[in-house]
Design an enzyme around this catalytic site. Sequence first.
Site, short mmCIF file in Angstrom:
data_model
loop_
_atom_site.label_atom_id
_atom_site.label_comp_id
_atom_site.label_asym_id
_atom_site.label_seq_id
_atom_site.Cartn_x
_atom_site.Cartn_y
_atom_site.Cartn_z
N TRP A 183 -63.72 -13.28 11.40
CA TRP A 183 -64.41 -12.11 10.86
C TRP A 183 -65.45 -12.58 9.86
CZ3 TRP A 183 -64.62 -10.50 5.66
CH2 TRP A 183 -65.33 -9.30 5.47
N GLU A 224 -63.07 -10.10 15.20
CA GLU A 224 -62.81 -8.83 14.52
C GLU A 224 -64.13 -8.15 14.12
OE1 GLU A 224 -60.45 -7.29 10.47
OE2 GLU A 224 -60.55 -9.42 10.98
N LYS A 226 -66.44 -4.75 12.45
CA LYS A 226 -66.40 -3.86 11.29
C LYS A 226 -67.56 -2.89 11.36
CE LYS A 226 -65.41 -3.91 6.34
NZ LYS A 226 -64.95 -4.75 5.23
N ASP A 257 -59.05 -3.88 13.44
CA ASP A 257 -58.50 -3.54 12.12
C ASP A 257 -58.75 -2.05 11.96
OD1 ASP A 257 -58.63 -2.89 9.27
OD2 ASP A 257 -58.48 -5.04 8.90
N HIS A 260 -61.60 -0.67 9.90
CA HIS A 260 -62.96 -1.13 10.18
C HIS A 260 -63.74 -0.20 11.10
CE1 HIS A 260 -62.46 -5.65 9.00
NE2 HIS A 260 -62.04 -4.82 8.06
N HIS A 284 -54.99 -5.71 13.12
CA HIS A 284 -54.71 -5.75 11.69
C HIS A 284 -54.43 -4.31 11.28
CE1 HIS A 284 -56.72 -9.80 10.34
NE2 HIS A 284 -55.63 -9.97 11.05
N ASP A 292 -62.86 1.26 4.15
CA ASP A 292 -61.96 0.13 4.40
C ASP A 292 -61.37 -0.36 3.09
OD1 ASP A 292 -60.68 -2.02 5.67
OD2 ASP A 292 -62.38 -3.33 5.25
N ASP A 294 -58.09 -0.87 2.37
CA ASP A 294 -56.93 -1.75 2.50
C ASP A 294 -55.75 -1.32 1.63
OD1 ASP A 294 -57.81 -3.80 4.43
OD2 ASP A 294 -59.38 -4.15 2.95
N ASP A 324 -52.88 -6.15 7.06
CA ASP A 324 -54.02 -6.59 6.25
C ASP A 324 -54.32 -5.54 5.19
OD1 ASP A 324 -56.30 -7.62 5.17
OD2 ASP A 324 -57.52 -7.49 6.98
#
Length: 416
Positions: A183, A224, A226, A257, A260, A284, A292, A294, A324
């Site tokens: 990524w 990955e 985004k 993810d 993302h 993820h 994003d 997290d 993640d």
Amino acid sequence: MDTLKRYETAKRLYQKIGVDTEEAIKRLDNISLSMHCWQGDDVTGFDRKGPLSGGIQATGNYPGRARTPKELMADIDMALSLIPGTHRINLHACYAIFEEGEFADRDQLEPKHYKAWVDFAKERGLGLDFNPTFFSHPKAAQFTLSSPNEEIRKFWIDHGKACIKISEYYAEELNTPCLMNIWIPDGYKDIPADRYSPRERFKDSLDQILSIDYDKEKVLVSLESKVFGIGLESYTVGSAEFCMKYAAQKGILSLMDNGHYHPTEMVSDKLSSLLLFDQKLALHVTRPVRWDSDHVVLFDDETKEIAKEIVRNDALDRVMIGLDFFDASINRISAWILGMRNMQKALLFALLTPYKEFARMQKNNELTKLLVMQEEMKSYPFGDVWDYFCNKHNVPEKEDWFAWIQQYETDVLSKR
């Protein structure tokens, strides 16, 4: 009523709708999640000092952050002792462990710089996954694999190549394939004049990284995407379209993810499409809040829906699940445990769902009955089966695990 009695009652209720709880538990036993190391120290790593970059922020100032490899490993041990099952550890390249007086920049990293992690994993029967670290570095100030500066771009290409060799070392030493995920944070804050050229350079960089000789059975490379990031609001080089098309062309894995994407996009809805075309894919799992951000994974609708899609498409051996998130506002070990246990709960909830019967109802247009059953399933005694699963693995049931963390905070974290 004790755990076993509650479980036996739940078992009989599930049997009435055609669900074998013993089989569900057996299947959950065989699922290893990949627990990300970077929750324990706010994505700091050990290869340099300095602020995070690349649109990454770990917000909060909760005491007790791991500062050394020894502390991080101790915290990982504590977390895993309260999570049922056997799992994997997901490392970033910035977690290299150097001998005193030694240093290697990221383009010069070698397997020996991760021997301590391999020893740690061997002793505990864990697998390792890996990620090149294309952020928080002086040469990642603006662009990495898409940089117009050829010297900088070569530095990061060499880093990617080094990470493939390190991943192969993990796989050989631990006798389990290593997922190596790429990524990059490259992009622009405002509307770019040229979207094509950065992606052209990114493609060439990936081609060069993947050109090295490595065992593709041992190292599973993923890419990955985004949608945007902090400071990259208008354009991200590694978009979903770019990453999925590149992965398909090169025969590597797509990694999604669920933080993302646009807030109205659901990764759960994408899984069936990719599973039709890809032999394997990677996830993820995180929790975005408006962006994003997290946050710690919850036992929420999207986490449950992701698990349902994996289970009802019989893809447990095709989807590699990692977590993640990084939250520095709460006890970091609790965040790990909550996220991991919630992902396991979501998988168990899916395994306890009579999805074949539900699919039959949909096919026969029995949509009212399907809706009724889907809603009634929400109040079935799933929690009693979960408690039994925890008890079977000798880890605390319900919230009882938190007392262990409070004691660890008193004895260990508060003294850092």
